[in-house]
Design an enzyme around this catalytic site. Structure first.
Site, PDB file in Angstrom:
ATOM      1  N   HIS A  42       0.858  -1.193   0.000  1.00  0.00           N
ATOM      2  CA  HIS A  42       0.000   0.000   0.000  1.00  0.00           C
ATOM      3  C   HIS A  42       0.885   1.231   0.000  1.00  0.00           C
ATOM      4  CE1 HIS A  42      -3.399   2.636   0.778  1.00  0.00           C
ATOM      5  NE2 HIS A  42      -2.605   3.270   1.623  1.00  0.00           N
ATOM      6  N   ASP A  76     -16.001   2.833   6.454  1.00  0.00           N
ATOM      7  CA  ASP A  76     -14.941   3.781   6.098  1.00  0.00           C
ATOM      8  C   ASP A  76     -15.405   4.784   5.049  1.00  0.00           C
ATOM      9  OD1 ASP A  76     -12.104   4.705   6.033  1.00  0.00           O
ATOM     10  OD2 ASP A  76     -12.232   3.959   3.979  1.00  0.00           O
ATOM     11  N   ARG A 101     -14.765  13.149   6.934  1.00  0.00           N
ATOM     12  CA  ARG A 101     -13.426  13.674   7.239  1.00  0.00           C
ATOM     13  C   ARG A 101     -13.045  14.745   6.241  1.00  0.00           C
ATOM     14  NH1 ARG A 101      -9.753   8.754   6.785  1.00  0.00           N
ATOM     15  NH2 ARG A 101      -8.128  10.346   6.905  1.00  0.00           N
ATOM     16  N   SER A 110      -8.477   3.770   8.525  1.00  0.00           N
ATOM     17  CA  SER A 110      -9.053   3.729   7.178  1.00  0.00           C
ATOM     18  C   SER A 110      -8.250   2.803   6.274  1.00  0.00           C
ATOM     19  CB  SER A 110      -9.097   5.144   6.595  1.00  0.00           C
ATOM     20  OG  SER A 110      -9.517   5.118   5.248  1.00  0.00           O
ATOM     21  N   LYS A 152      -9.285  -1.653   5.344  1.00  0.00           N
ATOM     22  CA  LYS A 152      -9.454  -2.165   3.977  1.00  0.00           C
ATOM     23  C   LYS A 152      -8.408  -3.225   3.645  1.00  0.00           C
ATOM     24  CE  LYS A 152      -9.672   2.163   2.700  1.00  0.00           C
ATOM     25  NZ  LYS A 152      -9.803   3.463   2.022  1.00  0.00           N
TER      26      LYS A 152
END
Length: 432
Positions: A82, A161, A168, A183, A187
């Site tokens: 990620h 989320d 947000r 968040s 995921k």
């Protein structure tokens, strides 16, 4: 239990327990808590922060709010990557192919770009025919057979989320580290991988502008991963200038394939090899970083990584001719140089402004429903620390419009030429 009491506790710095966090997440998903109360709690979290226990609990409750992919039918240790996002960040494309070529399954669930950062799915859709949305069954089969897949997330992955993130954005609580970490990790845990390498960007073009904040975020992400039994490492890398030389969807596909052919830019290759080596170690195909790096370099020289990328494109219905012929993808009508007005050394390239310039050309989105022009973008001929001579091109603008004066002015204002500048380091720190 009442939401007003939970808000009051967090506002006053009290640690929330599992039941209170579960009540909050359930209310978000079921629409039983109004937006103004969700927003109030987000603001309380922004100012009061969260303990390690709270962060882990929020992450898991958000993950459990939707579907959880079961990857146990795929043999081997499944490893994902990620990135917190940046300009020119096409890392997932060559990285997935190289790591898969070592025999590690790489199931990647990626996203789209918004603002000055590009999205992996948008880049892949520059390849004619490439399908980013496939069924879960097809996804599992493809990873088992080809070793990799890169797809978009389903609507049922961590649905809590989605609502929290949208609030947000409008309540200016986006840069809360507990909220960012929960968040991302909700995921990633829901995607079912065994191990994760996280690329946390730092600098002017990153979400986290300072190294201290980047370290804090990296530590939070790794702690959450480890708390649920996931093998996790974070790499903090530079985003004070764009990554690689090309910014734009088709252009970044070109540069990714160039790298797999052994021709990519040095900074991109360094980061791919660093992240990839940790993925290979976590996937237990090498005992240490140096051994893993050798394996990855061999996937390029042997052509195995390029063949994995070809297999990825074919499996997801893309046009594999792109490997040999980049003109299969959309091509910009105009190539317009930005010329240096004096000689010297490139001392500054504001990454986020270069990303905005590409967005202005049509290569990025200001709103989620904006249509992309896959052909446009920017190619840098010089990076920070490079010498440049007067009248030499700093970069080339790829555009479908002849008049790009506004884009040229933005770039001119955000690229500095001085007498001296050091090349920035690529890797700042590893968090394990």
């Amino acid at each position: 239990m009442k939401m007003i009491n939970i808000i009051d506790e967090k506002r006053n710095g009290t640690e929330l327990n599992d039941d209170e966090i579960q009540f909050f997440v359930d209310g978000v998903v079921n629409d039983t808590i109004p937006d103004y109360q969700i927003s109030a709690l987000l603001m309380a979290i922004y100012f009061q922060g969260m303990t390690k226990s709270e962060r882990s609990s929020l992450t898991m409750k958000m993950m459990q709010s939707g579907e959880h992919l079961d990857l146990t039918s795929i043999p081997g240790i499944k490893v994902d990557k990620h990135s917190t996002g940046g300009v020119g960040d096409k890392m997932s494309l060559p990285l997935a192919a190289m790591v898969a070529a070592t025999g590690i399954p790489v199931p990647m669930i990626s996203g789209r770009g918004l603002g000055h950062t590009g999205g992996t799915l948008d880049k892949l859709e520059a390849i004619p025919g490439y399908q980013v949305e496939i069924s879960e069954q097809a996804f599992l089969k493809q990873v088992s057979q080809e070793g990799l897949a890169i797809i978009g997330a389903t609507k049922n992955i961590a649905p809590a989320d989605k609502r929290i993130y949208s609030l947000r954005d409008v309540t200016d609580t986006v840069d809360s580290i507990p909220l960012i970490a929960s968040s991302i990790m909700s995921k990633k845990i829901a995607s079912g991988t065994d191990a994760l390498v996280i690329d946390v960007k730092t600098g002017s073009g990153a979400f986290m502008k300072t190294l201290d904040k980047s370290i804090e975020l990296a530590q939070a992400l790794v702690e959450i991963g480890k708390s649920v039994g996931m093998k996790c490492i974070a790499v903090i890398s530079d985003m004070n200038q764009p990554l690689g030389n090309k910014i734009g969807n088709a252009l970044e596909i070109e540069e990714s394939i160039d790298l797999l052919k052994g021709q990519g830019p040095a900074d991109l290759k360094e980061l791919v090899l660093t992240l990839g080596s940790y993925m290979v170690v976590l996937g237990e195909k090498a005992n240490n970083f140096d051994e893993a790096k050798e394996l990855l370099e061999d996937t390029i020289t042997s052509g195995k990584a390029l063949e994995r990328f070809r297999a990825l494109i074919k499996a997801q219905k893309g046009d594999t001719r792109v490997i040999e012929d980049y003109t299969v993808m959309p091509q910009a009508k105009y190539r317009i140089p930005l010329i240096a007005q004096k000689s010297g050394v490139i001392s500054e390239i504001e990454a986020d402004e270069v990303g905005i310039a590409s967005m202005m050309l049509g290569g990025g989105r200001q709103k989620t429903d904006d249509q992309l022009d896959y052909a446009v973008g920017i190619e840098l001929h010089k990076k920070i620390g490079d010498t440049i001579h007067e009248e030499e091109p700093i970069l080339t603008i790829y555009s479908d419009q002849k008049n790009v004066d506004e884009v040229k002015q933005l770039l001119t204002n955000n690229i500095k030429i001085s007498d001296h500048a050091e090349k920035p380091q690529m890797i700042y720190q590893i968090i394990k």
